[in-house]
Design an enzyme around this catalytic site. Sequence first.
Site, short mmCIF file in Angstrom:
data_model
loop_
_atom_site.label_atom_id
_atom_site.label_comp_id
_atom_site.label_asym_id
_atom_site.label_seq_id
_atom_site.Cartn_x
_atom_site.Cartn_y
_atom_site.Cartn_z
CG ASP A 55 -1.88 1.08 1.35
OD1 ASP A 55 -2.85 1.04 0.58
OD2 ASP A 55 -1.70 1.98 2.20
CD GLU B 233 -2.15 2.53 -3.53
OE1 GLU B 233 -3.20 3.11 -3.85
OE2 GLU B 233 -1.69 2.56 -2.38
#
Length: 540
Positions: free
Chosen positions: A201, A272
């Site tokens: 993330d 990401e």
Amino acid sequence: TATPPWWCDAVIYQVYPRSFLDTDGDGVGDLPGVTRRIPYLARLGVDTLWLSPFFSSPMADFGYDIRDHTAVDPLFGDLADFDALLASAHAHGLRVLIDYVPNHTSGEHPWFLDARTGRHSRRRDWYVWRDPAPGGGPPNNWITLFGESAWTLDLKSGQYYLHSFLSSMPDLNWRNPAVQESMFDVARFWLDRGVDGFRVDCAPLVAKDPALRDNPGASAGTLAHHRPMGGYDGQLHLHDQGHPDLHRIYREFRTVLDGYGDGPGARIALGEIHEYDWAAWSRYFGRELDEMHLPLNFGLLRTSWEPGPVRDLVQEVTAALPAGAAATWVTGSHDDPRVATRVGPGQAANAMLLLLTLPGAAILYNGDELGLPDADIAPQDIRDPWGLRTPALSRDPSRSPMPWTAGPAAGFTEGGVRPWLPLARPPGGDAAAQEADPGSLLNLTRRILALRRGHPALGAGGIEFTDAPEGVLAYTRGSSPDGPSLLLTLNMTDRPVRLDKLPAGGPWHRHLSTAPQPPGAPAPSDPRVLAADEGVVWRR
Ligand code: GLC
């Protein structure tokens, strides 16, 4: 030629567990729900699952605010449920990636509770604390994507702490080796349990300017990349993310992953990365391909649905790839509007065809195989913390529950309770209806995935764009001594178009069409006419 490593042409299905299937009647999806649908996913033909966070969390950001990295939140089940999910996925030949959230924790994480006890607490330096600016106020001009200061004053110590997102999600200080080691231990915990890797993330946020310099420009703040299409200026140099030191961190992270195996047993990192300067993006692979296996590329979400821009994007991304690296393509996620809404229902099948026939790995967001559109969310039903602040940023519409059957709550929950978000209805019907309809997007997705399995060139082979009439995207895939093996023509308009000339290397025969064809329907009288919205795969 050697077969490329498994991730280079993986089809990764993103499960948003809250919205997948609720088996305990609380209106929220859970891990046993995912396990129950593994046969569906295996039949669909994807090869890897990625699960959004299911860890212990106060759910201020629906699980991206983690309170305990190695515990399953009771809302989703427990560790035994996770082990059962993993075992079932593996038994069905599916790999499993889980979310890994390095940039921040929940403010309720024991590390932060300790850090905030005072300036001299043992874990103070695990987060980013600073005295107020000389004249008072936050230490610098960094802002969250809501335009608020990224610093919150802790009254007890008189210092500010940094948070790139909500104030209840303090940023970890990765410049502290103890943080890195503890977070690597979190990764090891899940690798030891058998996960096949992580989706990392907010990967660029782990390294910030050590001097905490102001961002340039008054409006240039944190997370400009999350702003809606067009709001991003690739030239902007931001100090709150993307510092070159992050490459050392990901090289070391890669060493941890590599310690668990290679070849088919390799564990991977999918990063990401909201970076649209492709040269900068490609650095996340590492100079020696020793960082991220697959840096995510969100270009398709920010490109208008027309042949020219799509072709330019694909060419730019593939040109920026280091030798031996694979691209990834994304048409939907829990953070973006649904693809069926973005391109329009008529083009949803073409979007699926494109996603699954571009070179590299593909990420398929749950529900997109059904053509699920954005849900209509009334103001009083907004749940997303971003949407509660700025309705235009709300991610709820793309997080609405999966419609499985014609039953109450579309079979998402059996409890007779209201699903946590309102339902959206795909024009082609729920999963059960689409199952029974040979012309459905669900069955088309299966056919495309079967074709992809039968043609390794579709995943990892080369791509060449060819001339086509206006409104048509045309490309060939794979090369053999006697030319490309497949031709794709996507009519991105809502009127029929005739292909006057097909590329050299033919003759080409229609092999698969996105147009619903009732069984026994006559073949089109002129095979070179693409119906409105029709995409066709041609074979020699
Ligand atoms: C990522 C996630 C998003 C989350 C944010 C903060 O962008 O995809 O859902 O809100 O990080 O963790």
